[in-house]
Design an enzyme around this catalytic site. Sequence first.
Site, short mmCIF file in Angstrom:
data_model
loop_
_atom_site.label_atom_id
_atom_site.label_comp_id
_atom_site.label_asym_id
_atom_site.label_seq_id
_atom_site.Cartn_x
_atom_site.Cartn_y
_atom_site.Cartn_z
N TYR A 229 -15.76 30.58 -35.40
CA TYR A 229 -15.15 29.26 -35.57
C TYR A 229 -13.75 29.42 -36.15
O TYR A 229 -13.41 30.43 -36.77
CB TYR A 229 -16.02 28.36 -36.46
CG TYR A 229 -16.22 28.84 -37.89
CD1 TYR A 229 -15.38 28.40 -38.92
CD2 TYR A 229 -17.25 29.71 -38.21
CE1 TYR A 229 -15.57 28.82 -40.23
CE2 TYR A 229 -17.45 30.13 -39.51
CZ TYR A 229 -16.60 29.69 -40.51
OH TYR A 229 -16.80 30.11 -41.81
N CYS A 230 -12.94 28.38 -35.91
CA CYS A 230 -11.56 28.35 -36.44
C CYS A 230 -11.28 26.90 -36.85
O CYS A 230 -12.15 26.23 -37.38
CB CYS A 230 -10.56 28.90 -35.43
SG CYS A 230 -10.57 28.08 -33.82
N THR A 231 -10.08 26.39 -36.60
CA THR A 231 -9.77 25.00 -36.96
C THR A 231 -9.69 24.10 -35.74
O THR A 231 -10.27 23.02 -35.73
CB THR A 231 -8.45 24.90 -37.74
OG1 THR A 231 -7.43 25.61 -37.03
CG2 THR A 231 -8.60 25.48 -39.13
N GLY B 244 -13.23 23.89 -32.30
CA GLY B 244 -12.98 24.83 -33.37
C GLY B 244 -14.08 24.87 -34.42
O GLY B 244 -13.99 25.66 -35.36
#
Length: 265
Positions: A230-232, A263
Amino acid sequence: LTPLGPPRWPTSTRSTNSSAPFTTESTEPHVSPAEFLSVTYYHVAAILDPADEASRQRRLCDSLCLGGRLRVCAHGLNGALTGGAEAVRQYIEWVEERHEPRPQRAIDWKLAPVSGSELFVGLSVRETAELVTLSPGSPISPLEHTAPHVSPADFHRLLEEEAVRDPSAPAGNPPPLVLLDVRNGYESAIGRFEAPNVATLRPPLRQFSELPRWLEANVHVLRGRRVLMYCTGGVRCEAASVLLRQMRARGGEGGGEGGGEGGGE
């Protein structure tokens, strides 16, 4: 490119895509529609002439008085813009009509009301080698070999299933799950996902371009595991999943990566 003045919490945030109507109205009572909006998005698609696309994008943003930054490359678009609500709406319509995203690649437009003091000053539209800087020596293309997206509901379900797995049981099908946070270290320090029986890996990154070196040194930790990253906003997961799949292929290992839609915010 930074907003001026102190930040202000938005009264509402509304995302839209090609299948949902656009609105700038707040869901709260007695609140006027937003005068200004910020929009962030990325779109993975083949851009046959990035220089021409960048020129068209620059002219459009200038004509709509939009500020911010936009990356244009052969693999798609990645931008963060602010401006008048009507101007942002016209920009979204133009991009949707010009690039006609496929249903499986629908653009996740992230919208939020902003004040006049929060508008970006200036506009940067750049032709780049990658949607997000990761591997300048050998640009990563998310057009091929990217991992499947995982919906928020499935993301949660996978973690719940892993939480009740018997750790003493022999490894089998499916393989154990690991969470990989591909954000920068300061972002991960603010907040992160954690779940029972699931290791959360947090590479100490100052910037995203440091991820390839970390993966090269730690790919053995991920061997034989399903990787949920995951990221933003999603675009870093797109690139990171391609990179990890390439490394696993060189090591004779199959896929098994997945990234949270939007994200995994």
